[in-house]
Design a protein around this motif. Structure first.
Motif, short mmCIF file in Angstrom:
data_model
loop_
_atom_site.label_atom_id
_atom_site.label_comp_id
_atom_site.label_asym_id
_atom_site.label_seq_id
_atom_site.Cartn_x
_atom_site.Cartn_y
_atom_site.Cartn_z
N VAL A 147 8.64 5.69 0.88
CA VAL A 147 7.66 5.43 1.93
C VAL A 147 6.86 4.18 1.54
O VAL A 147 6.98 3.69 0.42
CB VAL A 147 6.69 6.62 2.15
N SER A 148 6.08 3.66 2.47
CA SER A 148 5.26 2.48 2.18
C SER A 148 3.98 2.58 3.00
O SER A 148 4.03 2.62 4.23
CB SER A 148 6.05 1.22 2.53
N CYS A 149 2.86 2.64 2.32
CA CYS A 149 1.57 2.90 2.97
C CYS A 149 0.62 1.73 2.74
O CYS A 149 0.82 0.94 1.84
CB CYS A 149 0.97 4.18 2.41
N PRO A 150 -0.44 1.63 3.55
CA PRO A 150 -1.39 0.54 3.37
C PRO A 150 -2.11 0.63 2.03
O PRO A 150 -2.28 1.72 1.47
CB PRO A 150 -2.40 0.74 4.51
N THR A 151 -2.54 -0.52 1.52
CA THR A 151 -3.35 -0.54 0.31
C THR A 151 -4.83 -0.35 0.65
O THR A 151 -5.58 0.19 -0.15
CB THR A 151 -3.19 -1.88 -0.43
N VAL A 152 -5.22 -0.80 1.85
CA VAL A 152 -6.60 -0.59 2.30
C VAL A 152 -6.71 0.86 2.75
O VAL A 152 -5.95 1.30 3.61
CB VAL A 152 -6.95 -1.54 3.47
N THR A 153 -7.62 1.61 2.14
CA THR A 153 -7.66 3.06 2.31
C THR A 153 -9.07 3.49 2.69
O THR A 153 -10.02 3.16 1.98
CB THR A 153 -7.24 3.74 0.99
N PRO A 154 -9.22 4.24 3.79
CA PRO A 154 -10.57 4.65 4.20
C PRO A 154 -11.27 5.50 3.14
O PRO A 154 -10.63 6.23 2.38
CB PRO A 154 -10.32 5.48 5.47
N VAL A 157 -10.41 9.32 2.57
CA VAL A 157 -9.17 9.70 1.88
C VAL A 157 -9.40 9.76 0.37
O VAL A 157 -8.98 10.71 -0.30
CB VAL A 157 -8.05 8.68 2.20
N LEU A 246 -9.57 -0.49 -1.90
CA LEU A 246 -8.18 -0.78 -2.20
C LEU A 246 -7.67 0.37 -3.05
O LEU A 246 -8.34 0.78 -4.00
CB LEU A 246 -8.06 -2.10 -2.96
N ARG A 247 -6.48 0.87 -2.72
CA ARG A 247 -6.01 2.10 -3.38
C ARG A 247 -5.92 1.94 -4.89
O ARG A 247 -5.40 0.94 -5.39
CB ARG A 247 -4.65 2.50 -2.82
N THR A 256 -0.81 11.87 1.88
CA THR A 256 -1.27 11.76 3.27
C THR A 256 -0.09 11.73 4.24
O THR A 256 -0.25 12.08 5.40
CB THR A 256 -2.15 10.51 3.48
N THR A 257 1.10 11.33 3.78
CA THR A 257 2.27 11.38 4.68
C THR A 257 3.09 12.65 4.46
O THR A 257 4.19 12.77 4.98
CB THR A 257 3.20 10.16 4.47
N GLN A 275 7.09 5.38 -3.86
CA GLN A 275 6.54 4.18 -3.27
C GLN A 275 6.38 3.12 -4.36
O GLN A 275 5.92 3.42 -5.46
CB GLN A 275 5.17 4.50 -2.64
N ARG A 278 1.36 -2.37 -4.75
CA ARG A 278 0.23 -2.77 -5.56
C ARG A 278 -0.77 -1.64 -5.73
O ARG A 278 -1.01 -0.87 -4.81
CB ARG A 278 -0.49 -3.96 -4.89
#
Lengths: 511, 511
Positions: A147-154, A157, A246-247, A256-257, A275, A278
């Motif tokens: 999988v590939s998820c965003p590095t910017v994380t709310p 989370v 940033l994660r 989360t997925t 995954q 970065r």
């Protein structure tokens, strides 16, 4: 399981049979004609770069003439290099990596930025190749997806995952030059493990020792504070912006997925998701070259298992493979992974399986066996989520350095996200035989309890259904809001039946 | 040249011969036995996920029975789908991508975050495969290397590149609900190209139109401001922290590592460097699904050329390939790339070369030829660094959408970084014949001028050497600091000689 890319730079020699080495061989043979032609070219005037400073790791005349070149490394005895010699070797290595475009300080023309590095024209390709080897190694297992998820994380989370509260180092600031330093790093040598000290003890030790500031040499320090190590930012603009980070690890993306991955595998454990990407860690004072980076390439795999399952992976292929272990208790020893599992040193068969497969990966990347060991974390050293944790350590000029972490995270992460969101992050376990459950108790009689309790009827129903079968009415019940109501026998009905339950929802464990 | 990964999601059908399709074929054949076995499994109780909702794009019964499945798309006439049908099709596509684990809203269990998406268990692999195709396509050119740079970028780097000043959108905030919106987006339909309007005209138009807020429907707006679109953060902790941004493009990494790349290629132009990685753009109000993301996968290649070189790439292989063009001036037409270059529509042969190679890449990824076109940017639409710019646009449910940008950046970037840092970011050009330069002028006679001018002697020397050969002494000279000195004939010596100059330093141009 977590891999960090800095092992690229630990000076562990690559034997001839390794796949990375083969790639270099290939590169060399492709490059030879044009390279040789170019080697005779004169340097342009005014340039301080001679043609001998070429970018090919194996071709350069300077390099191949050096007694400390790759050939030198291969001939070197297996014994570990320590002290001053290690420091000099590291300087030579860093200089070589930089001159040849493997790894160089980032943004150097702008004065650089501590803890950030570029992979240059040679290193960029090497990085991709290592990532490919890693990806193929784990995908070939068959029950792992990428999988590939965003590095910017709310914020929410990483609050749920525990990173907002736990992902911090103890910082102190020099009162003379304002430079921030990690308190535990400065106290190394004055305590066997300052990393593991609570804040108060660290403060006492700092006051006693008063170490010199690495920047200006002064010894006056501000009180220690816990400094969160995540880079923070804001998603969106204006007053509708939301705080984010940033994660600090890619692993949270696999949690989360989780619903999508569970669906992908048709709701059947075990399975894994991985995954590459970065990770970020806003180090207070990055030192040690590539070992402490503020932005790094990582690769993580999370394997979801049923904690009640007896399925044990077949470790037969590793029954003859002697490996170095440093357990949390007792002495270091050489042994095999199946034996260490049978002896209860490795606590879970799935952890053992990933240790074995990781060892194979290290070998296929060309790491020398005597420079690899598995070290178990002490209980007070483990991350906030871990039940058992083994590091793969590689020996280089910094001594033994963590390169891979294999942690049994239990149900920590999925449970934390479930509690924070109210979403079900579970798997279904079908019983071998449906369970027959006798139900004997009470429920409300809607026709009478409804008018009697009105808006509170729902709450009363929950309370009544929790009452024992031998309850004698009327009873007095206290509701959530503090209201006290009296339930008469006219309000309730006896419930007696048997139910067949096919299975149950549980939170998978994660390695 | 810049590629954006959202073309993954534009509903452009893949013909059978494409390499991505072949990979899916392969996946399908591997997956079939276990998949079929699993298809007969009953759903667990309480789950709303049926087994027909499987994650394999090509196997699912629901999908293959649907007249709008992949087969349906292939059979569809080439004509473009517009209006309501396009909207419905897009909703079906988005739903399908999400159900099957291709692309799904990120952090959905935590309520999601606008403009951030996950590549799920199917999409993650697809993303890697597309990246591999891209990487191999360009590396096979032989004069291109891969680098990898940090995403966290110090303020000074992006100030030098012009992004701090230029990388912004015009924002206005709803006075009723506080939601920020892009002013130009809300005025679409009221002006042919609101995107290109300066702030004052946009403000006038906003005041005239008073569009309804997309969130709450009110029509009162704050004055328009230019909002920078970079995510900002801080490197380091405490008062020693340095302001930084998440990179808005990967291209800057190829400019800041230029010295290492130039060295790698033994100081010989032309050469290219590429990078795959994340780019960030803190959109004010992201809409349009995957088209406007706050974090996205991009792949960029910067090719460094000598602007004075006559070397023209051989475009013979594309002399029969008919392609759709939309030039900045004149009507759209169908033609070939060599012809468009010869006609002066494409402004530079290197731009034409990369357009041709990019077209081949699109075909190898399985894009249908009638759904690809090259559109030239209008002068007022180009980025702050571009001399000529062509977009590869793909036609999908959003109409024609930019997928690749091929820009002639001139010497903008290297010159900007050179000016900001004082470092030389140039290449050496050797003249075919050394140039013989006659030098006839003056210099100071150190033995006499030294004692006469003392600390100012160096400055006097520079001024004297700039004087014409026919100068008559004594002359009066004003120095940098404002001091006026009189230079006597005794202080100077005549210089007359010829020098041979082998070449010169110049700033490469970049495509």
């Amino acid at each position: 399981m977590r891999f960090l890319a800095f092992f690229l730079t630990t000076p562990v020699a690559w034997p001839r049979q390794s796949s990375v080495y083969k790639w270099n061989e290939e590169l060399r043979s492709q490059d030879r004609p044009s390279h040789s032609a170019r080697m005779n070219r004169l340097c342009p005037p005014c340039s301080d770069l001679g043609s001998s400073c070429c970018s090919n790791l194996f071709e350069c005349r300077l390099w191949s003439n050096s007694s400390r070149g790759v050939e030198g490394l291969l001939k070197e005895p297996m014994g570990m290099v320590e002290g001053q010699e290690a420091v000099e070797r590291l300087e030579r290595l860093t200089g070589m990596l930089r001159r040849r475009g493997v790894i160089l300080p980032a943004f150097e023309i702008h004065g650089g930025a501590k803890g950030l590095y570029d992979f240059g024209p040679v290193g960029g390709r090497l990085r991709s190749k290592v990532q490919d080897v890693w990806r193929d190694h784990w995908l070939s297992q068959g029950d792992v997806v990428e999988v590939s998820c965003p590095t910017v994380t709310p914020f929410a989370v990483l609050e749920a995952s525990g990173h907002v509260a736990e992902f911090s180092d103890f910082m102190t600031v020099c009162l003379s030059c304002n430079e921030a330093s990690r308190a535990d790093t400065m106290l190394e040598g004055h305590h066997p493990n300052p990393d593991a000290l609570p804040m108060a003890e660290l403060q006492t030790l700092l006051d006693d020792i008063s170490p010199a500031c690495p920047s200006c040499g002064a010894s006056e320090w501000s009180p220690i504070v816990a400094e969160n190590l995540m880079f923070d930012t804001v998603i969106g603009a204006g007053s509708s912006g939301r705080p984010a980070f940033l994660r600090p690890e890619t692993a949270q993306g696999m949690f989360t997925t989780y619903p999508a991955i569970y669906r992908h595998f048709r709701e059947r454990l075990p399975f894994g998701a991985m995954q590459l990407g970065r990770g970020y860690r806003n180090e207070i004072s990055p030192r040690q070259g590539m070992i402490r980076l503020r932005e790094f390439n990582m690769a993580e795999l999370e394997y979801f298992i049923d904690p009640a399952s007896d399925d044990a992976p077949d470790l037969g292929a590793w029954s003859e493979t002697a490996i170095q272990f440093v357990p949390a208790e007792g002495d270091a020893f050489e042994g095999t992974i199946p034996k260490a599992l049978a002896d209860g040193i490795i606590l879970h068969p799935t952890v053992a399986w990933f240790m074995a497969r990781t060892y194979d990966l290290m070998m296929s990347l060309g790491v020398l066996a005597p420079k690899v060991r598995f070290r178990q974390h002490d209980r007070d050293e483990m991350a906030h989520y871990a039940l058992d944790c083994w590091d793969v350590e590689l020996h280089g000029s910094y001594g033994w350095v963590e390169c891979v972490g294999i942690a049994h995270r239990g149900c920590y992460d999925l449970e934390a996200h479930e509690q924070a969101t109210g979403q079900r992050l579970r798997a279904w376990r079908t019983y071998p035989e449906p369970k027959i459950v006798d139900i004997d108790g009470w429920t409300i009689d809607g026709a009478k309890a409804g008018p009697a309790f009105r808006a509170l009827a729902g709450q009363v129903k929950d309370k009544v259904e929790a009452l024992a079968a031998d309850t004698v009415f009327p009873v007095s019940i206290v509701l959530e809001g503090g209201e006290e109501v009296t339930v008469e026998s006219a309000h309730v009905k006896r419930v007696q039946r048997t139910e067949s339950v096919a299975g149950e929802w549980f939170i998978p464990h994660v390695v």
